[in-house]
Design an enzyme around this catalytic site. Structure first.
Site, mmCIF file in Angstrom:
data_model
loop_
_atom_site.group_PDB
_atom_site.id
_atom_site.type_symbol
_atom_site.label_atom_id
_atom_site.label_comp_id
_atom_site.label_asym_id
_atom_site.label_seq_id
_atom_site.Cartn_x
_atom_site.Cartn_y
_atom_site.Cartn_z
ATOM 1 N N SER A 1 -10.329 -13.140 8.757
ATOM 2 C CA SER A 1 -11.055 -12.208 7.875
ATOM 3 C C SER A 1 -10.467 -10.798 7.962
ATOM 4 O O SER A 1 -10.377 -10.101 6.955
ATOM 5 C CB SER A 1 -12.554 -12.208 8.209
ATOM 6 N N LYS A 2 -10.042 -10.391 9.159
ATOM 7 C CA LYS A 2 -9.461 -9.043 9.289
ATOM 8 C C LYS A 2 -8.101 -8.977 8.586
ATOM 9 O O LYS A 2 -7.749 -7.961 7.987
ATOM 10 C CB LYS A 2 -9.307 -8.654 10.770
ATOM 11 N N PRO B 1 -11.459 -17.365 13.180
ATOM 12 C CA PRO B 1 -11.906 -17.033 11.822
ATOM 13 C C PRO B 1 -12.047 -15.521 11.648
ATOM 14 O O PRO B 1 -11.768 -14.978 10.579
ATOM 15 C CB PRO B 1 -13.253 -17.753 11.718
ATOM 16 N N TYR B 2 -12.471 -14.829 12.703
ATOM 17 C CA TYR B 2 -12.552 -13.363 12.648
ATOM 18 C C TYR B 2 -11.184 -12.775 12.293
ATOM 19 O O TYR B 2 -11.064 -11.919 11.405
ATOM 20 C CB TYR B 2 -13.028 -12.824 14.008
ATOM 21 N N GLY B 3 -10.137 -13.233 13.000
ATOM 22 C CA GLY B 3 -8.786 -12.726 12.747
ATOM 23 C C GLY B 3 -8.347 -12.982 11.316
ATOM 24 O O GLY B 3 -7.705 -12.136 10.680
#
Ligand code: NAD
Ligand code: UGA
Length: 313
Positions: A152-153, A148-150
């Site tokens: 968002s980035k 999920p971090y990826g």
């Protein structure tokens, strides 16, 4: 000349602030002391610059400031503020990633879109590529994040592109590959590993330790950020890697050698969101930004190990 750094109390932001102040820029820094790791680390990161006559600090959320007013006489914006952990981005935590990575980036872009800012440099991430066998990772290759971090980035990277397309906002996105060195975040592997090694404690090793990263030393990232700021183009994406791809086990061996200590490894299964390998194709950053990573893995690890030993228990 004035610059704005978001996330200035963080690992990379604080190194960038020191570099720019040493080159006589006036620096406006914003950081809300997000609780992704203890505030004392961030206060220490800022200790050298906080009282500098050319440094102005706002301890605020990006959402709580009049950013349009703040960027009025700023030449370069370095947007580093984010919720940065990969493996912790699942479940209830995701809302912090949408707020601090996507929403906050949109606010920065809105503030800059009709300003005189010459460049908005966005700190993107190798995590946008996901788990791929298409190595080295190329800017024009596919992006399919596995955390999920990826996601968002990558969403914020798309925002940078579309503000350039729609408003001509001069954005450049830089995909950093696993950054290390003094002040590295305490949730990152080298920090955890070295801190536990110095204390003689067990070190959690996820997967089999044969996963590899294109580890990048923090000073090289700072050089890349400056290269991007002065690059005449915009609307583009560049990889910033260290050119030092290594497995975790190789890193462990190097640090055991330079510390004279033996690591006590405790194996755990592979974590959700982790990619197996990263390797950056650097041709574009080299050609266009004049980027040249200078610090070898051995030298960078020695610097981080020296710093880790200065930490309090
Ligand atoms: P960091 O957590 O040390 O620094 C980020 C800072 O941003 C923190 O101090 C935090 O308090 C601040 N912040 C977060 N949300 C904010 C908000 N809404 N308003 C104001 N301040 C806010 O992280 P870092 O490792 O220095 O990473 C810096 C940037 O580089 C991040 O965007 C991260 O995604 C990106 N990046 C880092 C790495 C790495 O290996 N460290 C690799 C790829 C990309
Ligand atoms: C790092 C940063 O943390 C992200 O902010 C950044 O966006 C990303 O790089 C990137 O390049 O884009 P990561 O590569 O996962 O993410 O870096 P670490 O958190 O240092 O983890 C490296 C490896 O060590 C991973 O395989 C992880 O599973 C492993 N690890 C981590 C352990 O084995 N044990 C731990 O205690 C922590």
């Amino acid at each position: 000349m004035k610059v704005l750094i978001t996330g200035v109390a963080g690992f990379i932001g604080s190194h960038l602030a020191e570099k720019l102040l040493s080159e006589n820029y006036a620096v406006i820094g914003i950081d809300k002391y997000l609780d992704n790791y203890p505030r004392r680390f961030k206060e220490k990161n800022l200790a050298r610059v906080l009282n500098h006559s050319k440094f102005e600090f706002f301890e605020n959320d990006l959402a709580g400031l009049n950013l349009r007013e703040l960027v009025k006489d700023v030449s370069y914006v370095f947007h580093l503020a984010a919720q940065p952990g990969v493996r912790s981005s699942w479940g209830d935590e995701f809302i912090h990633y949408t707020q601090n990575n996507i929403m906050a980036t949109q606010l920065v872009l809105e503030a800059c879109k009709e300003s005189a800012v010459k460049k908005i440099v966005y700190a993107s991430s190798s995590s946008v590529y996901g788990d791929t066998d298409d190595l080295p990772m190329r800017e024009e290759g596919g992006t399919r994040p596995v955390s999920p971090y990826g996601v968002s980035k990558l969403a914020a990277e798309h925002l940078c592109y579309l503000y350039w397309k729609a408003y001509g906002a001069p954005t450049v996105s830089l995909r950093f590959f696993t950054v290390y060195g003094p002040r590295q975040r305490p949730d990152m592997f080298f920090h955890i590993f070295m801190d536990r090694l110095r204390k003689g404690e067990e070190i959690p090793l996820y997967d089999d330790g044969e996963q590899t990263r294109d580890f990048t030393y923090c000073a090289d990232i700072v050089d890349g950020l400056l290269g991007a700021a002065f690059y005449p183009g915009a609307g583009e994406v560049f990889n910033l890697g260290g050119g030092t791809e290594s497995s975790l086990l190789n890193v462990i061996r190097i640090v055991e050698g330079l510390s004279g200590r033996k690591a006590k490894l405790k194996p755990f299964e592979r974590q959700k969101g982790d990619v197996r390998h990263t390797r950056a194709r650097l041709d574009s950053a080299k050609d266009k930004l004049g980027y040249r990573p200078k610090i070898s893995l051995e030298e960078g690890l020695a610097q981080e190990w020296r710093w880790i030993q200065t930490l309090e228990d």
